[in-house]
Write a protein that holds these residues in place. Structure first.
Motif, PDB file in Angstrom:
ATOM      1  N   GLY A   1       8.936  38.396 -63.234  1.00  9.70           N
ATOM      2  CA  GLY A   1       8.206  39.056 -64.305  1.00  9.70           C
ATOM      3  C   GLY A   1       7.109  38.183 -64.884  1.00  9.70           C
ATOM      4  N   CYS A   2       6.441  38.727 -65.856  1.00 11.90           N
ATOM      5  CA  CYS A   2       5.325  38.063 -66.524  1.00 11.90           C
ATOM      6  C   CYS A   2       5.816  36.862 -67.337  1.00 11.90           C
ATOM      7  CB  CYS A   2       4.609  39.067 -67.433  1.00 11.90           C
ATOM      8  SG  CYS A   2       3.290  38.341 -68.413  1.00 11.90           S
ATOM      9  N   LYS A   3       5.242  35.713 -67.065  1.00 19.16           N
ATOM     10  CA  LYS A   3       5.646  34.497 -67.769  1.00 19.16           C
ATOM     11  C   LYS A   3       5.338  34.574 -69.257  1.00 19.16           C
ATOM     12  CE  LYS A   3       1.386  32.154 -66.626  1.00 19.16           C
ATOM     13  NZ  LYS A   3       0.712  32.595 -65.453  1.00 19.16           N
ATOM     14  N   ASP A   4       4.263  35.268 -69.618  1.00 17.93           N
ATOM     15  CA  ASP A   4       3.895  35.385 -71.030  1.00 17.93           C
ATOM     16  C   ASP A   4       4.895  36.258 -71.789  1.00 17.93           C
ATOM     17  OD1 ASP A   4       1.632  33.745 -70.769  1.00 17.93           O
ATOM     18  OD2 ASP A   4       0.420  35.430 -70.104  1.00 17.93           O
TER      19      ASP A   4
ATOM     20  N   ASN B   1       3.964  27.009 -63.825  1.00 19.45           N
ATOM     21  CA  ASN B   1       3.464  27.660 -62.621  1.00 19.45           C
ATOM     22  C   ASN B   1       3.550  26.662 -61.476  1.00 19.45           C
ATOM     23  OD1 ASN B   1       1.660  28.919 -64.942  1.00 19.45           O
ATOM     24  ND2 ASN B   1       1.934  30.394 -63.299  1.00 19.45           N
TER      25      ASN B   1
ATOM     26  N   ASN C   1       6.383  31.465 -60.893  1.00 23.72           N
ATOM     27  CA  ASN C   1       6.647  31.060 -62.270  1.00 23.72           C
ATOM     28  C   ASN C   1       8.073  30.537 -62.328  1.00 23.72           C
ATOM     29  OD1 ASN C   1       4.151  31.937 -63.409  1.00 23.72           O
ATOM     30  ND2 ASN C   1       4.864  34.024 -63.223  1.00 23.72           N
TER      31      ASN C   1
ATOM     32  N   ASP D   1      14.646  38.363 -67.109  1.00 21.68           N
ATOM     33  CA  ASP D   1      13.637  38.632 -66.093  1.00 21.68           C
ATOM     34  C   ASP D   1      13.862  40.000 -65.457  1.00 21.68           C
ATOM     35  OD1 ASP D   1      11.379  37.937 -64.445  1.00 21.68           O
ATOM     36  OD2 ASP D   1      12.792  37.573 -62.811  1.00 21.68           O
TER      37      ASP D   1
ATOM     38  N   HIS E   1      12.585  42.643 -67.776  1.00 21.60           N
ATOM     39  CA  HIS E   1      11.124  42.767 -67.800  1.00 21.60           C
ATOM     40  C   HIS E   1      10.588  43.398 -66.520  1.00 21.60           C
ATOM     41  CE1 HIS E   1      10.796  39.446 -71.014  1.00 21.60           C
ATOM     42  NE2 HIS E   1      10.659  40.628 -71.572  1.00 21.60           N
TER      43      HIS E   1
END
Length: 135
Positions: free
Chosen positions: A15-18, A91, A96, A129, A132
């Motif tokens: 998923g998106c790290k942010d 990263n 990620n 994760d 998300h």
């Protein structure tokens, strides 16, 4: 073995790290909705045994995607004089990585290393994760 130690775990997320960082940095109150099997408010369930742990966010670095939690009350403090968990997202190429670092000081030599808490952090990473990715 000494009384002080450090454990580290790395887990790749899809998923998106942010979004992941935001969950632990600004939206920790959503964790009981995301992973109710693990976290219910301030109650922590592990291996079928209820554990109560109170933590404070000790440090946040949004640029480095780093959050540090420090335990100050509850079951952890009965076994460890100091217990700090740091979540860092890095990263590595297209990947990620979520890196959990647990730094601790045991109350005495008879206290085990906190491997179960590192496993809990790893499982929590995978569950968040998955949440998300499936949204």
């Amino acid at each position: 073995m000494g009384l002080k130690g450090k454990l580290i775990s790395e887990t790749e997320i899809k998923g998106c790290k942010d979004l992941f960082h935001e969950m632990f940095c600004e939206k920790t109150h959503h964790l009981p909705n995301v992973v109710p099997q693990t976290i219910q408010a301030v109650d922590l369930h592990e291996e079928g045994q209820e554990k109560v742990v109170k933590v404070v966010v000790d440090d946040i670095n949004k640029e480095k995607r780093l959050v540090t939690f420090k335990a100050f009350e509850g079951h952890l403090i009965e076994e460890y004089k100091a217990f700090k968990a740091t979540l860092h997202i890095e990263n590595e190429g297209d990947n990620n990585l979520v890196i959990w670092t647990i730094e601790y000081e045991k109350q005495n030599e008879d206290i085990p290393e906190p491997f179960s808490y590192l496993q809990l952090a790893t499982n929590l990473t995978k569950d968040v994760d998955t949440h998300h990715v499936n949204q």
